[in-house]
Every structure is written in C-alpha cells, then in structure tokens.
Design an enzyme around this catalytic site. Structure first.
Site, PDB file in Angstrom:
ATOM      1  CB  CYS A 255      28.331-109.558 -93.116  1.00 56.09           C
ATOM      2  SG  CYS A 255      30.381-109.315 -93.342  1.00 56.09           S
TER       3      CYS A 255
ATOM      4  CD  GLU B 277      34.889-114.537 -93.663  1.00 57.11           C
ATOM      5  OE1 GLU B 277      34.041-115.000 -93.077  1.00 57.11           O
ATOM      6  OE2 GLU B 277      34.784-113.297 -93.150  1.00 57.11           O
TER       7      GLU B 277
ATOM      8  CG  ASP C 291      34.486-125.791-104.811  1.00 57.11           C
ATOM      9  OD1 ASP C 291      34.883-124.406-104.171  1.00 57.11           O
ATOM     10  OD2 ASP C 291      35.578-126.519-105.731  1.00 57.11           O
ATOM     11  CG  HIS C 292      32.108-123.451-107.321  1.00 54.98           C
ATOM     12  ND1 HIS C 292      33.635-123.563-107.403  1.00 54.98           N
ATOM     13  CD2 HIS C 292      32.424-122.517-108.469  1.00 54.98           C
ATOM     14  CE1 HIS C 292      34.436-123.530-107.543  1.00 54.98           C
ATOM     15  NE2 HIS C 292      34.080-122.800-108.930  1.00 54.98           N
TER      16      HIS C 292
ATOM     17  CG  HIS D 127      34.771-114.429 -97.885  1.00 53.27           C
ATOM     18  ND1 HIS D 127      34.818-113.426 -97.565  1.00 53.27           N
ATOM     19  CD2 HIS D 127      33.698-114.487 -97.012  1.00 53.27           C
ATOM     20  CE1 HIS D 127      34.302-112.451 -96.963  1.00 53.27           C
ATOM     21  NE2 HIS D 127      32.978-112.782 -97.024  1.00 53.27           N
TER      22      HIS D 127
ATOM     23  CG  HIS E  32      28.817-116.509 -96.084  1.00 56.14           C
ATOM     24  ND1 HIS E  32      29.006-116.331 -94.636  1.00 56.14           N
ATOM     25  CD2 HIS E  32      29.269-114.806 -96.651  1.00 56.14           C
ATOM     26  CE1 HIS E  32      30.085-115.607 -94.592  1.00 56.14           C
ATOM     27  NE2 HIS E  32      30.319-114.356 -95.407  1.00 56.14           N
TER      28      HIS E  32
ATOM     29  CG  HIS F  24      29.309-111.316 -99.004  1.00 57.22           C
ATOM     30  ND1 HIS F  24      28.281-111.447 -97.931  1.00 57.22           N
ATOM     31  CD2 HIS F  24      30.980-111.482 -98.801  1.00 57.22           C
ATOM     32  CE1 HIS F  24      28.904-112.005 -96.562  1.00 57.22           C
ATOM     33  NE2 HIS F  24      29.989-112.366 -97.314  1.00 57.22           N
TER      34      HIS F  24
END
Lengths: 137, 137, 137, 137, 137, 137
Positions: free
Chosen positions: D36, D127, D82-83, D44, D17, D42
C-alpha cells in the site's frame, strides 16, 4: 448485553407503488417526488431483512428458529405485499405514502405481535441496492 | 464516542455441520431442526466479518492494520474451521450445537484475547446470504 | 439464431461433500485434493443457475415459465441434494467424485428429460463465489 | 428512539492513493503499509454509504429525500474525489494519510454541515468488499 | 475471432408491469401468469447489461467508449422505461406482453440502430436476481 | 462439445492507472477519456475471472485443479499488477493504454502459455461492477 445475539433472515417481495401526497397538486407532487409520483406507478424488488435480538436457548442454540421466522415473514409480509400494488391493493397504504421509511414501519408493526416480547425486532428494507432504510434507527 | 471508527475485515471458510440436541430423540431433533439434523451432515460457505472499533492511531491512520487482523483471523478461525466438519473435527463443537449463533460466540471468544483490550470486537457470520447473525447484538 | 432467448433461473442447495479417488492412497488424495479430501467432509452453499434457450411463445411471451422451471429444479435437484451429504446420501455420487464439474454434469442429466427437446439446456454451478463451472462449456 | 428511521444512500468513486507516514523512512513505511506504500500509487473502487437518521416527515414520509441526499454527496464527495489521486489532487489528504478510517472521517466532516442538525449522520466506506469502515463507530 | 473483445455496461431502471394475454379470460391468465397477472400491477428493479463485441481501436484501446454506451442506453432505454408502467406508459408494450424475454428483445431493437453495424450487440436483463434473460441467446 | 465443462476462478487486484494516447494533446485526451485521463492517476479494484474449458479427467473429476489455477493467476497476474501503477510500474502498459480491453488481452497472453494447450482460455475483467470485458469475445 454481551450475551445477546442478533439473528437476521432475508426475504423479498416485488411490488408496484407511487409516491404522492393527497393534499398537494400534481405539480407539487412532481416537485417533491419527481418520477416516483408517476400516476401509473412504477415498482421495485424489495429485499427485506428482519433482525431479532435475544439470548440463544441453551438446548437449541437458537435465538429464534429462522425457519419459523421465515414462515412468520411470509405469512404477514410476503403474502400481503408480493406482486401487489401497495397503493391500491393493501390496507396499510390506502392513506399512507409508501416510502421505504413508511413500509419499514408498517412491516415492523405487522411483525411485532408475532415475535416473542423478550426479543428485540428491527427491520431493514432495500427499495433498491442504492436506497434502503432501517427501523428503528 | 464520535472519534471511534469501526474497521471491518471479511474472511471465509467452508465447513460441514449438523444441528442436533444430544438429549433428544431423532424425531424430536427432526421436529426442531428439520433437514439440518441430517445425520450425514450438510455444509455451508461461511462468510465472516470481524469488526474492531477504536480511535485511529494519529501516525498510521489505522484503528488496526487489516493485514494484521486478517492474519489473526486466519490463524485462529480459518485454520481451525475451514474444510472441517464442525461437529467431528473441532473441540469447540464437540458438545455445543453449531448453530450460527453459537459459531459466532465461539469465534468471538477465540479472537477476543488476540485483539487489544482497548478495542471493541463484534462478529457477523453469514451461514447463507439469507441467514446470518451478529455477536454481540 | 437471432430470435432465440436464453432464460435463467437461480436456485440453491446446501450440502456436504469430500473429494477423493477411491483408487488412491490417503496421501495421494491429500496431494491432489488437499483439505477437500478431509474424511469427515466439509460443505458449501451451492448456487445453481439453470439456462434454457428457445423462441418465446407468441401468446405468453415465455420461452419457459420460470415458475415451472423452478418447480422442476426443486423436484429434481433441490429435493435430492439440499441438506445432504453428496457422497453418502445420493446415488449419483456413490461412485463419482462430487467435484463442481461432475455435479454440474449430473444436474444436466437429471434436468434434460424434464425440459422440452426443442429447448437447449445449460447449467452454471457456483461451489463458492470464487469457484464455479458451466456445463456444457 | 423507536420512531426514528435510518435512511441509507449508496454512491461510489474511483481513486488512486498510497499509504505512508512522512516522518518515517521508506523501510519503515513498507514494514507497516506493505504494498500500500507503493510510491507510484494504487487504487480502489470506493463504495460509500451515507446514513441519515431522523423522524419521517408526516406529509412526505421521508426522513430526507434520497434524491437530495444523492445530490449533496455528489457535490461534496464524488466531484472532489472521483477519478482523483487522493494524495496529490485533494486538499484533505495533503497532510493526512488516506486510510479508509481517515477518508471516512473526512467525508463525515464534509457532509455534516450540509445535513440538517436534527438528523444524525453516519458513514460507511468500502475500500474493497473485504475491507471497510464505519464512522462514527 | 480471437481478437474481438466483449464490452459490458450495466444500467438499471425501475418499472411496474403486469403479465397477461388479452385473448384470454382472467382465469386463464391467472392459471398461466399467477400473481404476475395482478390487474393493479407489480414492479421490479430491472438491471440491464448491454454487451458490445468488436476489435479495440488501436489508438484508444476501446471497442466502444463506455461513457458513450451509457449515454445511448440512458437516452433510448432508461428515459423510456424508468419509473414507468410498462403496460400503460410505453408504446412498446401496448400490445406486447412485458415478459423479461420481450423486454430484452425490445431493448435490443431500440439499441441496435444506435450501435455501429460492425459491432455485435447482446442484452442481458435481470427482472430479479433469480430470473433473467439473454437476447440473442 | 457436449462433454466439455468450463471452470471459472475469481481473483482480484487493486491498481492505479490513467487512460491517454501519447500522440494526442491534453485537450484531445480529455475529450476522449474525460476524467480517466487525470495525469495523477485514479484506480480500481479489478475483479478477474479466468475461464478454462475442457473435458474433466475421469479420475479427479477436474478440468483443472482450481488451486493450481489460482496459483498460476497469482504468479502471473496478481504479483505483477496488484498494488501497482499500471502505467508506471509494469512493462505491459509502458506503451499500451491500460483500458479494460487491453488489460484483458494482456492477461490472456500472460496466462495462455501456463495453461495446457488442449484447454480453452477466456478472461473476464471487471474494472467496476458497471464496466467489464470478456476476451476473447
């Protein structure tokens, strides 16, 4: 109450159990409980966090001495459930399904008489790190 | 309030302390506090979780920027308590027993003026992974 | 040795310490050790993992009974260091800087005579979750 | 309600994100969101804990079967996020800044219709282990 | 070998077991195994870490695809031991005491034929967070 | 070497990445890397543990000052990779697939010149708590 503090003490016990409903057939039990209904039992490392809320004593700075709280939890809970089969070796789950929900309620009811009435009590029980419960919610 | 979100930021500090009540004899202190009353101190890795509750800003999506929250916690708490002897090196515990309960209340009172009044504040402090407190409860 | 198994047992102790070199000035100590040289001490929750390597006994299936290993660690290490000031309250660190490296070596030397010679011994010591050591490497 | 139990189920998803406000300049975004706001994203490892509160069923001993809860979370949340790149690959964050606060609210709104109305729902989203949120607070 | 990388994959299973030696009396078993010899079993959340060492493939950058490794571990280990009574429900421990040491050796022997011969294999098994083993040592 | 101690320092960085092989078609990449090949990237909280082995200095009791080690890791690794897209924002992975294996090797090669030649260096990198690597093995 702004001046109340919650104190938490973590203990643990390792136990075997199975989940099943005596009124149901094996098939019905497997449908609801899946492998948790295995007749030969499986087991968990239960992590127990006991929470006690109250106003700290002005002299000691303690809501409750965590040494005393630890002793009470060991006497009432760990000595009763650790290295036991919850279904076979305990009175509490002779006729009560040992789900995390029910184990937490049983633990609350065992500890409540040992904790001063002025103090609130709450139980968190980890069955695994992915499944856990709080009582009361 | 359904639309409030709680934001949590974790920080840590390492400190020495001892527990004792100045009005009591050494024997009375040992009876209540046990080895925690050791006159030469012992210590802990304190893990601190600061919780701030509020409605997220529509533009940023933040209740509070955790970078700002981290800066405030470092300025008010970590710089004051990290690598210190709580009994000897801090004003807060000159005359207050540094139990986890009291440390959490002190941290709350130090942070409260630095956080916007519209936001609720709550402190969780781990003295060890087995003993921890919340304030307010 | 393909048939050797390593057995690990985790224990913990909470202690105060400071890092400094008696031959150096206060300034030199601060330059090297920073806030760890604080004259009034700070402290840690030390997590200790004792590793014992050997061939499991064919009857018990144990390299070493972890209950016995736990008892040895409590007798030799926890009773000696828990809730103590390592610099002031222990013989081991009267003239030895209590860095994690040195504490691990001291623990190894205290435990080595209590563990059967046929078994290898290794120490892991967490000073914090971010700083830890193994001895021997 | 003394008889309500809270049941928690932990799941996870890994996602990319970036945080930014479309109405602002790059400089304004960097001033508020710092690294950010990196235009190339980047990411998480998000840890998600879904809490459901209710009265356990007398036969099963369950507030909700955690297998069923896990299935719902995988269908609604993990398969969606996810992913993925939250900003580019999801409808939810096309026009909403994917802060932890907003992700938790979106998850709540996606799960709420799938959970029985008699049961309360609450979301915790990590996060990182140092930054996390609860919704509702 | 400087160019070898170790890859680790973590899985888990929950099982019941008891420790005892069939050649011994109940008293002898209790003397050695304590409450672990409880005839009605107890249980654990076993955390399993499988380590595979080798040189990464130049195209994929993988020593082994952890998705494939996870599948192998689920097929050989999790499906065999999860939600089972190790003493009653498995061939491996019909005549072998299910200590952590022996479980790790059994897991190694089950996985070894499924992993390419050029790759080294090592098992870590946590019985609890305080008791764990490596095989080979 | 019995007198060598291993010192470990834990740091972290959050980054986006995707796995793919430029010589392969999209279908081939999906077959091998699955959702990790998502063209819009996903991300992780990478936990990095740097291990340095050597003989403690007799005066300081340090193999290496972990403050210095932390500074080196922040300068070489965290500043380079934190809040970055490994594929797009770094030289190291312009032409190298950013698997955990390759990231660990790159980190080793970046740190090796900054650590005294007499000291051994080893890298552990957690991509998630379930997938991690060591280099060298």
């Amino acid at each position: 109450m702004e001046h109340k503090v919650a104190v938490f003490r973590k203990e643990h016990f390792n136990a075997a159990h199975r989940l099943f409903c005596a009124e149901w057939t094996t098939e019905e039990n497997l449908a609801v409980f899946g492998p948790c209904a295995n007749p030969n039992y499986h087991g968990h490392n239960y992590e127990l966090i006991v929470q006690v809320n109250g106003v700290p004593d002005p002299k000691t700075g303690f809501v409750i001495n965590t040494k005393d709280l630890s002793t009470i939890v060991k006497e009432e809970i760990v000595s009763r459930f650790d290295h036991k089969n919850l279904n076979l070796d305990t009175d509490a789950f002779k006729n009560l399904n040992p789900t995390a929900e029910n184990i937490a309620i049983v633990i609350y009811n065992l500890l409540r008489p040992r904790i001063n009435k002025d103090l609130e009590l709450k139980i968190r029980l980890y069955e695994t790190e992915r499944n856990f419960v709080d009582y009361p919610a």
